[in-house]
Design an enzyme around this catalytic site. Sequence first.
Site, PDB file in Angstrom:
ATOM      1  N   HIS A 157       0.852  -1.190   0.000  1.00  0.00           N
ATOM      2  CA  HIS A 157       0.000   0.000   0.000  1.00  0.00           C
ATOM      3  C   HIS A 157       0.890   1.242   0.000  1.00  0.00           C
ATOM      4  CE1 HIS A 157      -3.013   2.794   2.162  1.00  0.00           C
ATOM      5  NE2 HIS A 157      -3.283   2.790   0.870  1.00  0.00           N
TER       6      HIS A 157
ATOM      7  N   PRO B  97      -0.291  -2.472  10.230  1.00  0.00           N
ATOM      8  CA  PRO B  97      -1.100  -1.654  11.129  1.00  0.00           C
ATOM      9  C   PRO B  97      -1.326  -0.233  10.609  1.00  0.00           C
ATOM     10  CG  PRO B  97       1.145  -1.781  11.952  1.00  0.00           C
ATOM     11  CD  PRO B  97       1.086  -2.638  10.712  1.00  0.00           C
ATOM     12  N   CYS B  98      -0.607   0.162   9.570  1.00  0.00           N
ATOM     13  CA  CYS B  98      -0.740   1.549   9.116  1.00  0.00           C
ATOM     14  C   CYS B  98      -2.162   1.855   8.657  1.00  0.00           C
ATOM     15  CB  CYS B  98       0.270   1.832   8.004  1.00  0.00           C
ATOM     16  SG  CYS B  98       1.967   1.858   8.619  1.00  0.00           S
ATOM     17  N   HIS B  99      -2.709   0.970   7.812  1.00  0.00           N
ATOM     18  CA  HIS B  99      -4.077   1.193   7.344  1.00  0.00           C
ATOM     19  C   HIS B  99      -4.878  -0.105   7.321  1.00  0.00           C
ATOM     20  CE1 HIS B  99      -1.233   4.039   5.405  1.00  0.00           C
ATOM     21  NE2 HIS B  99      -2.081   4.928   5.877  1.00  0.00           N
ATOM     22  N   GLY B 100      -4.348  -1.139   7.963  1.00  0.00           N
ATOM     23  CA  GLY B 100      -5.127  -2.358   8.144  1.00  0.00           C
ATOM     24  C   GLY B 100      -5.160  -3.312   6.972  1.00  0.00           C
TER      25      GLY B 100
END
Length: 189
Positions: A129, A152-155
């Site tokens: 991403h 964890p940044c945007h799942g």
Amino acid sequence: MTDTTAHQTHDPSSEGDGGTRRDFIYVATAAFGAVGAAGAVWPLINQMNPDKSVLALASTDVDLSPIEEGQRVTVTWRGKPVFIDHRTPERIEQARSVAVADLPDPQTDAERVKEGHEAWLVMIGICTHLGCVPNGQGSGEAKGEYGGWFCPCHGSHYDTSGRIRRGPAPRNLDVPPYEFLDDTTIRIG
Ligand code: FES
């Protein structure tokens, strides 16, 4: 030739060690420049003062023998983290029992590993991403809903083949060019 030491992390999902297995071990890797036989030609290389474009061609050899089944290890190649997962039969089965056509980036597990070495998954550990390093390598880290890796940044959730299953990442985790030099050694790059 430049010797480097790579940091390895341990996947706690692998059972059978009674909690005594090391969380952190170290494995030696060797980085080779494009010129090869670096020891013999070092004065020449030194004289040429190789720049980053030469270093970018370097490959890295990794000794897989200390990596136990169920363990995930991170090495560095061209400045990037490379995830190496010595997969359990359960993880392989999980990766292969998926309806490939339904995946966001359809790819079979077999396409992502080397024939005859299906237990070994080798991937660049950078989320496709926006480039975060996904969790899932170390003890106690979240591995997402598919048993693989979780960014964890945007799942983004990746499965046990490193394929994107849910979240904003557009592609599976990239597999770098690599080959098996023998049953327990790979050359990345
Ligand atoms: S960078 Fe991984 S989900 Fe956005």
